[in-house]
Write a protein that holds these residues in place. Structure first.
Motif, PDB file in Angstrom:
ATOM      1  N   LYS A 228       0.848  -1.190   0.000  1.00  0.00           N
ATOM      2  CA  LYS A 228       0.000   0.000   0.000  1.00  0.00           C
ATOM      3  C   LYS A 228       0.884   1.242   0.000  1.00  0.00           C
ATOM      4  O   LYS A 228       1.873   1.303   0.744  1.00  0.00           O
ATOM      5  CB  LYS A 228      -0.901  -0.001   1.239  1.00  0.00           C
ATOM      6  CG  LYS A 228      -1.902   1.132   1.304  1.00  0.00           C
ATOM      7  CD  LYS A 228      -2.818   0.959   2.529  1.00  0.00           C
ATOM      8  CE  LYS A 228      -3.904   2.025   2.539  1.00  0.00           C
ATOM      9  NZ  LYS A 228      -4.819   1.859   3.708  1.00  0.00           N
TER      10      LYS A 228
ATOM     11  N   ASP B 189      -2.724   4.468  -3.037  1.00  0.00           N
ATOM     12  CA  ASP B 189      -3.934   4.049  -2.340  1.00  0.00           C
ATOM     13  C   ASP B 189      -4.543   5.133  -1.466  1.00  0.00           C
ATOM     14  O   ASP B 189      -5.756   5.170  -1.265  1.00  0.00           O
ATOM     15  CB  ASP B 189      -3.613   2.832  -1.449  1.00  0.00           C
ATOM     16  CG  ASP B 189      -3.022   1.685  -2.245  1.00  0.00           C
ATOM     17  OD1 ASP B 189      -3.799   0.953  -2.861  1.00  0.00           O
ATOM     18  OD2 ASP B 189      -1.788   1.540  -2.259  1.00  0.00           O
ATOM     19  N   HIS B 190      -3.707   6.009  -0.933  1.00  0.00           N
ATOM     20  CA  HIS B 190      -4.162   6.907   0.127  1.00  0.00           C
ATOM     21  C   HIS B 190      -3.350   8.194   0.047  1.00  0.00           C
ATOM     22  O   HIS B 190      -2.127   8.160  -0.165  1.00  0.00           O
ATOM     23  CB  HIS B 190      -3.935   6.196   1.476  1.00  0.00           C
ATOM     24  CG  HIS B 190      -4.562   6.857   2.655  1.00  0.00           C
ATOM     25  ND1 HIS B 190      -4.583   6.269   3.904  1.00  0.00           N
ATOM     26  CD2 HIS B 190      -5.179   8.057   2.819  1.00  0.00           C
ATOM     27  CE1 HIS B 190      -5.199   7.056   4.769  1.00  0.00           C
ATOM     28  NE2 HIS B 190      -5.557   8.154   4.124  1.00  0.00           N
TER      29      HIS B 190
ATOM     30  N   ILE C 253      -9.018   6.835  -4.786  1.00  0.00           N
ATOM     31  CA  ILE C 253      -7.983   7.082  -3.790  1.00  0.00           C
ATOM     32  C   ILE C 253      -8.618   7.540  -2.495  1.00  0.00           C
ATOM     33  O   ILE C 253      -9.449   8.470  -2.475  1.00  0.00           O
ATOM     34  CB  ILE C 253      -6.990   8.149  -4.285  1.00  0.00           C
ATOM     35  CG1 ILE C 253      -6.264   7.669  -5.544  1.00  0.00           C
ATOM     36  CG2 ILE C 253      -5.971   8.494  -3.186  1.00  0.00           C
ATOM     37  CD1 ILE C 253      -5.412   8.728  -6.204  1.00  0.00           C
TER      38      ILE C 253
END
Length: 250
Positions: free
Chosen positions: A199, A224-225, A245
């Motif tokens: 991730k 992802d973030h 996202i």
């Protein structure tokens, strides 16, 4: 002209606008909007970008880490604290370079064992005080401006590494072009770190959006973030959500 006034008002609110959004708001063609943006740029009121315009110069040059440390300090600390909360017991993480991920190391309060692999010299200096944190400092040439390593030695070490999370700092986030930094070798190392993590979490204050630098790290759909501050515009947030996202605002 009223159309120009609306463009400048939206820019003042969001710091970055896209041609297609302005077409919808103003009910005119993309050709007309591009002419408007060209006119306003010639007047020194904005900077044109690929597909839009920015209130600030979107092209980032390399600056020394000691200079960058003094910019958006409160925002970076809030982002770093939110990122630190994502680290769990017995975690294994990658940390890139930059002042925001450096702040992450400062706020890190590990529970149990923690394995950290990093290119940043400052991150190492923050984390070696914890006896339960094992730190693998990537080897290579040290960039003076970022106090981080780059090169083939660091890439080689990552060939046999897999971690749960990669905390990535960037110099620019362009919704179309993607994530960028000022150095080609650093971008290459970040790409390798990205592929070595399950991730990827980008730590970036809102000033990084709508900006573009020399070296591309990757596309937005590879992360992802994003953890950022409340200065990011709703237009940008909507587009990040469309991509899938996760965004945390501090």
């Amino acid at each position: 002209m009223k159309r120009h006034q609306i463009i400048l008002e939206k820019l003042a609110q969001e710091k970055y606008v896209e041609v297609l959004d302005l077409c919808k708001i103003l009910g005119v063609s993309a050709v007309t909007i591009r002419k408007d943006l060209k006119f306003l740029e010639e007047k020194g009121l904005l900077f044109r970008t690929h597909g839009g315009a920015s209130l600030e110069d979107p092209y980032i040059n390399d600056r020394h880490v000691t200079e960058k440390e003094k910019i958006s300090v409160e925002e970076k600390n809030g982002i770093a604290q939110a990122a630190a909360a994502l680290i769990v017991e017995n975690d294994s993480i990658l940390i890139g370079s930059g002042t925001t991920v450096q702040a992450l190391a400062k706020f890190c309060k590990p529970i149990g064992k923690l394995m950290v692999i990093t290119s940043s010299v400052h991150v190492v200096l923050e984390l070696i005080k914890f006896k339960d944190v094992d730190v693998l400092q990537l080897g290579g040439y040290v960039r003076h401006s970022s106090a981080s390593v780059v090169g083939s030695y660091a890439l080689h070490i990552l060939e046999n590494v897999s971690c749960s999370k990669f905390f990535l700092g960037v110099d620019g986030i362009d919704l179309e072009y993607g994530l960028t930094t000022t150095n080609l070798e650093e971008a290459q190392l970040n790409r390798k770190m990205l592929s070595s993590a399950q991730k990827t979490i980008v730590l970036a204050d809102s000033s990084k959006f709508g900006k573009k630098s020399f070296a591309k790290i990757g596309n937005l759909d590879q992360i992802d973030h994003i953890i950022t501050d409340k200065g990011v515009s709703t237009t940008v947030l909507d587009k990040l959500e469309d991509i899938g996202i996760q965004v945390t605002i501090v």
